[in-house]
Design a protein around this motif. Structure first.
Motif, PDB file in Angstrom:
ATOM      1  N   LEU A 122       0.447  -1.287  -0.140  1.00  0.00           N
ATOM      2  CA  LEU A 122       0.049  -0.238  -0.146  1.00  0.00           C
ATOM      3  C   LEU A 122       0.460   1.387  -0.004  1.00  0.00           C
ATOM      4  O   LEU A 122       0.134   2.375  -0.086  1.00  0.00           O
ATOM      5  N   ASP A 123       1.998   0.652   0.237  1.00  0.00           N
ATOM      6  CA  ASP A 123       3.022   2.227   0.108  1.00  0.00           C
ATOM      7  C   ASP A 123       2.880   3.178   1.325  1.00  0.00           C
ATOM      8  O   ASP A 123       3.035   4.431   0.945  1.00  0.00           O
ATOM      9  N   VAL A 124       2.933   2.722   2.055  1.00  0.00           N
ATOM     10  CA  VAL A 124       2.663   3.177   3.460  1.00  0.00           C
ATOM     11  C   VAL A 124       3.424   2.432   5.031  1.00  0.00           C
ATOM     12  O   VAL A 124       3.517   1.678   3.941  1.00  0.00           O
ATOM     13  N   ASP A 125       3.183   3.087   6.204  1.00  0.00           N
ATOM     14  CA  ASP A 125       4.304   2.385   7.415  1.00  0.00           C
ATOM     15  C   ASP A 125       2.928   1.503   7.539  1.00  0.00           C
ATOM     16  O   ASP A 125       1.569   1.529   7.990  1.00  0.00           O
ATOM     17  N   GLU A 126       3.220   0.373   8.989  1.00  0.00           N
ATOM     18  CA  GLU A 126       2.899  -0.369   9.590  1.00  0.00           C
ATOM     19  C   GLU A 126       1.580   0.734  10.603  1.00  0.00           C
ATOM     20  O   GLU A 126       0.436   0.443  10.680  1.00  0.00           O
ATOM     21  N   ALA A 127       2.035   1.784  10.633  1.00  0.00           N
ATOM     22  CA  ALA A 127       1.375   2.662  11.659  1.00  0.00           C
ATOM     23  C   ALA A 127       0.507   3.453  11.140  1.00  0.00           C
ATOM     24  O   ALA A 127      -0.937   3.367  11.184  1.00  0.00           O
ATOM     25  N   PHE A 128       0.555   3.515  10.310  1.00  0.00           N
ATOM     26  CA  PHE A 128      -0.964   4.068   9.068  1.00  0.00           C
ATOM     27  C   PHE A 128      -1.656   3.124   8.764  1.00  0.00           C
ATOM     28  O   PHE A 128      -3.231   3.398   9.177  1.00  0.00           O
ATOM     29  N   VAL A 129      -1.269   2.235   8.269  1.00  0.00           N
ATOM     30  CA  VAL A 129      -2.593   0.717   7.854  1.00  0.00           C
ATOM     31  C   VAL A 129      -2.998   0.094   9.249  1.00  0.00           C
ATOM     32  O   VAL A 129      -4.721   0.392   9.800  1.00  0.00           O
ATOM     33  N   GLY A 177      -3.436   2.781  12.010  1.00  0.00           N
ATOM     34  CA  GLY A 177      -4.847   3.880  12.562  1.00  0.00           C
ATOM     35  C   GLY A 177      -3.860   4.590  13.252  1.00  0.00           C
ATOM     36  O   GLY A 177      -4.545   5.396  14.529  1.00  0.00           O
ATOM     37  N   LEU A 178      -2.319   4.531  13.126  1.00  0.00           N
ATOM     38  CA  LEU A 178      -1.742   4.900  14.796  1.00  0.00           C
ATOM     39  C   LEU A 178      -1.262   6.878  14.226  1.00  0.00           C
ATOM     40  O   LEU A 178      -1.465   6.766  13.429  1.00  0.00           O
ATOM     41  N   GLU A 179      -1.084   7.147  15.575  1.00  0.00           N
ATOM     42  CA  GLU A 179      -1.224   8.478  15.205  1.00  0.00           C
ATOM     43  C   GLU A 179       0.707   8.719  14.768  1.00  0.00           C
ATOM     44  O   GLU A 179       1.515   7.861  16.370  1.00  0.00           O
ATOM     45  N   PRO A 180       0.951  10.029  14.627  1.00  0.00           N
ATOM     46  CA  PRO A 180       2.842   9.600  14.449  1.00  0.00           C
ATOM     47  C   PRO A 180       3.431   9.221  15.483  1.00  0.00           C
ATOM     48  O   PRO A 180       2.999  10.385  16.732  1.00  0.00           O
ATOM     49  N   GLY A 181       3.994   8.842  15.998  1.00  0.00           N
ATOM     50  CA  GLY A 181       5.495   8.666  17.093  1.00  0.00           C
ATOM     51  C   GLY A 181       4.539   6.928  18.068  1.00  0.00           C
ATOM     52  O   GLY A 181       5.473   7.376  18.711  1.00  0.00           O
TER      53      GLY A 181
END
Length: 133
Positions: A59-66, A68-72
């Motif tokens: 999906l060309d994103v990181d695991e946190a994005f998938v 639904g986590l906030e940055p950090g």
């Protein structure tokens, strides 16, 4: 981690943005056919471990994005665990450790065992059976 509408929307949004269909992401991520379609319907569970990493890459994103986590925010440890452990199989890091261990000579294996035992701490006490004498 529970599959929720926000996670479904994130995955669906990435499919739209990238012009992909669910089957293409299944293939690119090495997932069983129908995995992404099931996720989009709200069925099934999110992949864990390497499968989660491959899904994020497809999906060309990181695991946190998938997830639904906030940055950090830290990814919950159970999402990074490999499901092989549930089946009694070795996870990739365990396989690598065993492969390297097998290349050691016997005295080095013994020394490594002592160091590892110390690092792991004392063995937990086995549960006692009550009511039996």
């Amino acid at each position: 981690m529970e599959l929720n509408p926000e996670i479904i929307a994130r995955i669906d949004g990435r499919l739209d943005r990238l012009g992909l269909v669910a089957e293409e992401v299944d293939l690119a991520a090495g997932l069983k056919p129908g995995t992404i379609a099931a996720l989009l319907r709200g069925d099934g569970a999110l992949p864990r471990g390497q499968a989660l990493r491959r899904l994020a890459a497809a999906l060309d994103v990181d695991e946190a994005f998938v997830l639904g986590l906030e940055p950090g925010d830290l990814i919950p440890p159970h999402m990074l665990e490999e499901p092989q452990g549930d089946l009694g199989l070795l996870a990739p890091d365990e396989e690598a450790l065993l492969r390297h261990y097998r290349r050691l000579d016997v005295p080095t294996r013994a020394a490594f065992g002592l160091v590892l035992a110390r690092a792991a701490g004392p063995e937990p006490e086995p549960p006692t059976k009550r009511g039996r004498r």
